[in-house]
Design an enzyme around this catalytic site. Sequence first.
Site, short mmCIF file in Angstrom:
data_model
loop_
_atom_site.label_atom_id
_atom_site.label_comp_id
_atom_site.label_asym_id
_atom_site.label_seq_id
_atom_site.Cartn_x
_atom_site.Cartn_y
_atom_site.Cartn_z
N GLY A 1 -6.28 2.74 7.47
CA GLY A 1 -4.84 2.85 7.67
C GLY A 1 -4.50 3.25 9.10
O GLY A 1 -4.94 2.63 10.08
N ASP B 1 -4.23 10.11 4.31
CA ASP B 1 -4.46 10.95 5.48
C ASP B 1 -3.48 12.10 5.58
O ASP B 1 -2.41 12.11 4.97
CB ASP B 1 -4.41 10.12 6.77
CG ASP B 1 -3.20 9.19 6.85
OD1 ASP B 1 -2.09 9.65 6.54
OD2 ASP B 1 -3.37 8.03 7.22
N ASP C 1 0.82 -1.21 0.00
CA ASP C 1 0.00 0.00 0.00
C ASP C 1 0.85 1.26 0.00
O ASP C 1 0.47 2.28 -0.60
CB ASP C 1 -0.93 -0.01 1.22
CG ASP C 1 -2.02 -1.07 1.10
OD1 ASP C 1 -2.20 -1.61 -0.01
OD2 ASP C 1 -2.69 -1.36 2.10
N LEU D 1 -7.37 3.72 11.60
CA LEU D 1 -7.94 2.48 12.14
C LEU D 1 -7.11 1.97 13.31
O LEU D 1 -7.66 1.53 14.33
CB LEU D 1 -8.00 1.42 11.04
CG LEU D 1 -8.60 0.07 11.42
CD1 LEU D 1 -10.09 0.21 11.72
CD2 LEU D 1 -8.37 -0.95 10.33
N ALA E 1 -3.39 8.79 20.66
CA ALA E 1 -3.10 8.72 22.10
C ALA E 1 -3.59 9.96 22.84
O ALA E 1 -2.81 10.67 23.46
CB ALA E 1 -1.60 8.52 22.33
#
Length: 296
Positions: A190, A149, A75, A193, A213
């Site tokens: 990606g 992203d 990918d 997720l 986080a």
Amino acid sequence: MHIAIYSRGFITEDLANIQQLLDELLREEITAVIYEPFYHTLQPHIRFDAEPLTFTHPEDLNSLTIDCLVSLGGDGTLLDTVFYVRDKNIPVLGINFGRLGFLASIGKEDIYAAVKALKQRTYVVDKRTLLHLDANIPLFGDVPYALNDFTIHKKDTSAMVKIHTYLNGEFLNTYWADGLIVATPTGSTGYSLSCGGPVVFPEAGSFVITPVAPHNLNVRPIVVPDNNIISFEVEGRSDQFLCTLDSRMETIDNTVQLAVKKEDFTLSLLRLDDSNFLHTLRHKLLWGIDARNRWK
């Protein structure tokens, strides 16, 4: 018919498959245009009937009518192709020489079928949304867009950052976190997720905003319509932060103003008739795997 071939490199086990691809293209009278650095690494190992056409820069593809760009790898390799096809409307077909192969969904065993589909134009075209980044300083050259992203992230081992986030100028939230991801539907499977974001169907008109986080336990990913402009103000104890578009990275400071929106053009991904998003979910992400479940 001209087919461009792009790859970062190869392992010895892939040479037979690469040779098969080139032989099938030759048999179908399809001209291969190979990424030049990749061609030079192949030369000692692959049989070429004649020296092929090559390309190095995106502009090199302008002089030829390229019907498709084939990505050989995982990918990450397919994400690289965004830099080369840009807004030329050259469709991309990914053959998985990597690991997961969620975007590069065609297996090595399907090379013959893939070349036949290209020749006969029996493939399916999926239009994928891209993200566009605007900033008050030049970032990412003339390719300020991403298929997967956009992220803002703390640098190295520095303390977490505060990311003030706005939708169309209206305050959404301040994220106290290691970073923040804005993912397209394609990118929802990606990095987003892995940080707890939802899976979004490729044709959904949305972006996913996912904190990395977060320090606040009640902060969760949110899905927003892709007609929003999402803007950010970043602050933290460190003077520098990281900003990424797919696998490309820039270092910024807190004076940089950032905003993302839907790009004006899309990327066309090609797939074979028997492969779709639900099939990929089940077989690549092991969606719903259970001894009691059966699928064809």
